[in-house]
Design a protein around this motif. Structure first.
Motif, PDB file in Angstrom:
ATOM      1  N   ARG A 208     -20.862 -24.576  -5.447  1.00  0.00           N
ATOM      2  CA  ARG A 208     -20.886 -23.468  -6.403  1.00  0.00           C
ATOM      3  C   ARG A 208     -19.828 -23.609  -7.482  1.00  0.00           C
ATOM      4  N   ARG A 209     -18.676 -24.185  -7.150  1.00  0.00           N
ATOM      5  CA  ARG A 209     -17.557 -24.268  -8.101  1.00  0.00           C
ATOM      6  C   ARG A 209     -17.481 -25.612  -8.796  1.00  0.00           C
ATOM      7  N   GLY A 210     -18.115 -26.632  -8.225  1.00  0.00           N
ATOM      8  CA  GLY A 210     -18.083 -27.955  -8.858  1.00  0.00           C
ATOM      9  C   GLY A 210     -16.836 -28.750  -8.536  1.00  0.00           C
ATOM     10  N   ARG A 211     -16.033 -28.282  -7.604  1.00  0.00           N
ATOM     11  CA  ARG A 211     -14.833 -29.000  -7.164  1.00  0.00           C
ATOM     12  C   ARG A 211     -14.502 -28.562  -5.751  1.00  0.00           C
ATOM     13  N   GLN A 212     -13.766 -29.408  -5.046  1.00  0.00           N
ATOM     14  CA  GLN A 212     -13.332 -29.033  -3.709  1.00  0.00           C
ATOM     15  C   GLN A 212     -12.151 -28.066  -3.798  1.00  0.00           C
ATOM     16  N   PRO A 213     -12.054 -27.132  -2.866  1.00  0.00           N
ATOM     17  CA  PRO A 213     -10.943 -26.178  -2.904  1.00  0.00           C
ATOM     18  C   PRO A 213      -9.666 -26.788  -2.327  1.00  0.00           C
ATOM     19  N   ARG A 214      -8.551 -26.225  -2.733  1.00  0.00           N
ATOM     20  CA  ARG A 214      -7.279 -26.569  -2.122  1.00  0.00           C
ATOM     21  C   ARG A 214      -7.060 -25.669  -0.908  1.00  0.00           C
ATOM     22  N   GLU A 249     -24.074 -28.873 -11.325  1.00  0.00           N
ATOM     23  CA  GLU A 249     -24.388 -27.580 -11.936  1.00  0.00           C
ATOM     24  C   GLU A 249     -23.219 -26.615 -11.761  1.00  0.00           C
ATOM     25  N   GLY A 250     -22.577 -26.652 -10.593  1.00  0.00           N
ATOM     26  CA  GLY A 250     -21.412 -25.807 -10.367  1.00  0.00           C
ATOM     27  C   GLY A 250     -20.275 -26.151 -11.305  1.00  0.00           C
ATOM     28  N   ALA A 251     -20.061 -27.448 -11.560  1.00  0.00           N
ATOM     29  CA  ALA A 251     -19.000 -27.872 -12.483  1.00  0.00           C
ATOM     30  C   ALA A 251     -19.293 -27.410 -13.900  1.00  0.00           C
ATOM     31  N   ARG A 252     -20.569 -27.474 -14.305  1.00  0.00           N
ATOM     32  CA  ARG A 252     -20.930 -27.006 -15.649  1.00  0.00           C
ATOM     33  C   ARG A 252     -20.676 -25.509 -15.786  1.00  0.00           C
ATOM     34  N   ARG A 253     -21.052 -24.753 -14.756  1.00  0.00           N
ATOM     35  CA  ARG A 253     -20.855 -23.304 -14.777  1.00  0.00           C
ATOM     36  C   ARG A 253     -19.364 -22.965 -14.791  1.00  0.00           C
ATOM     37  N   THR A 254     -18.578 -23.683 -13.992  1.00  0.00           N
ATOM     38  CA  THR A 254     -17.137 -23.443 -13.954  1.00  0.00           C
ATOM     39  C   THR A 254     -16.488 -23.782 -15.286  1.00  0.00           C
ATOM     40  N   THR A 255     -16.928 -24.850 -15.914  1.00  0.00           N
ATOM     41  CA  THR A 255     -16.389 -25.228 -17.228  1.00  0.00           C
ATOM     42  C   THR A 255     -16.616 -24.116 -18.242  1.00  0.00           C
ATOM     43  N   GLN A 281      -6.101 -22.405 -12.585  1.00  0.00           N
ATOM     44  CA  GLN A 281      -5.355 -23.637 -12.852  1.00  0.00           C
ATOM     45  C   GLN A 281      -6.102 -24.849 -12.310  1.00  0.00           C
ATOM     46  N   LEU A 282      -6.629 -24.718 -11.091  1.00  0.00           N
ATOM     47  CA  LEU A 282      -7.358 -25.833 -10.484  1.00  0.00           C
ATOM     48  C   LEU A 282      -8.670 -26.099 -11.217  1.00  0.00           C
ATOM     49  N   ASP A 283      -9.329 -25.046 -11.698  1.00  0.00           N
ATOM     50  CA  ASP A 283     -10.545 -25.240 -12.497  1.00  0.00           C
ATOM     51  C   ASP A 283     -10.227 -26.001 -13.782  1.00  0.00           C
ATOM     52  N   CYS A 287     -11.922 -29.576 -14.730  1.00  0.00           N
ATOM     53  CA  CYS A 287     -12.966 -29.611 -15.768  1.00  0.00           C
ATOM     54  C   CYS A 287     -12.485 -30.171 -17.110  1.00  0.00           C
ATOM     55  N   PHE A 288     -11.172 -30.268 -17.311  1.00  0.00           N
ATOM     56  CA  PHE A 288     -10.648 -30.690 -18.611  1.00  0.00           C
ATOM     57  C   PHE A 288      -9.571 -31.744 -18.417  1.00  0.00           C
ATOM     58  N   SER A 289      -9.338 -32.522 -19.458  1.00  0.00           N
ATOM     59  CA  SER A 289      -8.310 -33.557 -19.372  1.00  0.00           C
ATOM     60  C   SER A 289      -6.914 -32.960 -19.363  1.00  0.00           C
ATOM     61  N   SER A 290      -6.758 -31.768 -19.946  1.00  0.00           N
ATOM     62  CA  SER A 290      -5.461 -31.107 -19.973  1.00  0.00           C
ATOM     63  C   SER A 290      -5.661 -29.637 -20.329  1.00  0.00           C
ATOM     64  N   TYR A 291      -4.615 -28.837 -20.100  1.00  0.00           N
ATOM     65  CA  TYR A 291      -4.647 -27.428 -20.497  1.00  0.00           C
ATOM     66  C   TYR A 291      -4.757 -27.319 -22.011  1.00  0.00           C
ATOM     67  N   LEU A 292      -4.091 -28.239 -22.734  1.00  0.00           N
ATOM     68  CA  LEU A 292      -4.150 -28.224 -24.194  1.00  0.00           C
ATOM     69  C   LEU A 292      -5.575 -28.435 -24.680  1.00  0.00           C
ATOM     70  N   GLU A 293      -6.278 -29.388 -24.072  1.00  0.00           N
ATOM     71  CA  GLU A 293      -7.660 -29.635 -24.490  1.00  0.00           C
ATOM     72  C   GLU A 293      -8.536 -28.419 -24.190  1.00  0.00           C
ATOM     73  N   ALA A 294      -8.336 -27.805 -23.005  1.00  0.00           N
ATOM     74  CA  ALA A 294      -9.121 -26.616 -22.651  1.00  0.00           C
ATOM     75  C   ALA A 294      -8.868 -25.494 -23.643  1.00  0.00           C
TER      76      ALA A 294
END
Length: 484
Positions: A208-214, A249-255, A281-283, A287-294
């Protein structure tokens, strides 16, 4: 104090059988929590305090008339519920708000009556309000006026939680966390009572989130079940079990959700990366190369919201909603399926002026920027639901408008209900069949007549039809005198 009239403020206090709307909103928004203390400052007869205590919250109340004996003590959340509007002296209003802010460790929840209730308040003009025949006073606030007052007195950015309800936070990270919860859904975890079911819950989250949880963002029982499992082994098991299509699909939605949150945060005042909730923060890292890019991408999204042509194109491209020459109308169930820039449009309006508690259809103008929430309480059961109330905000001026049609004998109503929903909505096919039957019967031949109850009923009579639920049937022929 202006004038010399004797004002009986105590008479505005009412007895409550249920929580006040602001208290309910604070509960929904997790500003009142099981581990927090609550002070109702100016609690009147103490209805909210009693009900919160009954729900096992640590709530206390203070009121200068009904509960004056003990001095109010600091609390995590302080409620100032319909207090400012009964104070006839503007200076005293600010002083009251300032004292309440001093008592709030975490959040101040301020609510007032609004100008659209003017028809319910009768009396003589006095100072900047009205004195009633009972010698009570009411100053009805504009939505923006209330927000500006709370921001000026507290010196912090505020969030409009609902029309006439404003939150002020001691710690800006709490404000950001609230914005995040309103935009990025909290994780839902499958129930787990074994290592196997815990792994299944992590797989579900990953899809659902497109990434594994911590481990630190998992519920405590889940992290305890998985704590002894090496991280590399958990990653291997999840990669083997998760559906790659669902993960993508989860990664696209999270992005998109993360971009939406960062754009709303910029609209409302962006903080540092470390001030974001851990899941966000984990999303961002996923999903992005950096916070600046996001942030740059979110900034571009916010700029697009100012572009009329871009917004109109997004409305035309939307797979959900009914597009008219002036606006896009979307049912509440389909709003999350809107293009991201249109979801941003609605969220910015809601943060600025408050989203009403009850609404059914969202209205977004594409000429100018105005968002409205329309309430059709019987949308699902009535084949042509009647409009109950509408609340809208003009985003350039933040002026709000509220209209009630409850007392009207000729209310606006909806046709072609399926057009407001997503095509795969479970009810869309039923609504579509009704529309097709109404078209065949000629009920839409004169569209300028059918927008309100009386005109629609006249067309049903003209076409010899009745509605039985969501079925159109022939109207029985009238029995003429002498033919029985």
């Amino acid at each position: 104090m202006p004038g010399s009239r004797q004002i009986e403020r105590r008479l505005t206090a009412i007895s409550r059988s249920g929580l006040s709307m602001p208290a309910r909103q604070a509960l929904v928004d997790q500003q009142i929590r099981p581990d927090s203390t609550v002070l109702d400052y100016g609690c009147g007869r103490g209805g909210d305090v009693r009900l919160l205590r009954r729900m096992d919250f640590a709530a206390t109340g203070w009121d200068p008339y009904y509960f004056p004996d003990s001095a109010p003590e600091r609390a995590d959340a302080v409620l100032v519920t319909y207090v400012l509007n009964v104070i006839e002296d503007p200076v005293e209003r600010r002083e009251t708000l300032s004292r309440a802010w001093e008592l709030a460790r975490s959040v101040l929840v301020v609510s007032t009556r609004l100008v659209w209730e003017r028809g319910k308040v009768t009396g003589d003009q006095f100072a900047d309000g009205v004195v009633t025949s009972r010698k009570t006073f009411q100053h009805l606030f504009e939505t923006r006026e209330l927000r500006d007052l709370v921001q000026e007195v507290t010196g912090v950015r505020c969030v409009s939680a609902a029309p006439g309800v404003v939150y002020a936070f001691r710690d800006d990270t709490a404000r950001i966390a609230l914005l995040a919860r309103k935009i990025v859904p909290d994780a839902d975890w499958l129930a787990s009572d074994s290592t196997t079911s815990a792994i299944a819950s992590v797989v579900d989250f990953t899809e659902r989130r497109g990434r594994q949880p911590r481990l630190e963002e998992m519920p405590a029982p889940l992290s305890e079940l998985l704590g002894a499992l090496p991280a590399s082994e958990l990653q291997r098991l999840v990669r083997r079990s998760a559906d790659p299509v669902k993960v993508s699909e989860g990664a696209r939605r999270t992005t998109l959700n993360t971009l939406l949150f960062l754009a709303v945060e910029l609209f409302h005042g962006r903080g540092p990366f470390g001030g974001l909730p851990l899941p966000v923060q984990l999303d961002v890292r996923s999903c992005f190369s950096s916070y600046l890019e996001a942030c740059k991408r979110a900034d571009r999204l916010l700029l697009k919201l100012r572009d009329d042509a871009y917004v109109r194109d997004a409305m035309r491209a939307s797979q959900v909603g009914k597009l008219t020459p002036t606006a896009l109308y979307v049912h509440r169930r389909a709003v999350e399926r809107l293009p991201t820039v249109l979801r941003l449009y609605e969220h910015c309006a809601a943060i600025a002026a408050g989203r009403p508690e009850s609404w059914t259809v969202l209205k977004l103008l594409h000429q100018g920027r105005s968002a409205g929430w329309l309430d059709y309480p019987d949308f699902d059961s009535d084949p042509h639901p009647r409009l109950h109330t509408s609340y809208s905000v003009e985003m350039r001026t933040l002026e709000t408008t509220h209209l009630s049609h409850a007392a009207s004998g000729d209310r606006p109503l909806l046709h072609r209900k399926q057009e407001f929903l997503a095509p795969d909505d479970p009810d869309a096919a039923k609504y579509r069949r009704l529309t097709e039957a109404e078209v065949r019967a000629g009920l839409y031949d004169r569209p300028h007549l059918i927008g309100t109850e009386l005109g629609w009923e006249a067309e049903l009579v003209r076409c010899g039809r009745l509605l039985r639920g969501h079925r159109l049937v022939r109207r029985p022929a009238a029995v003429m005198p002498g033919t029985a």
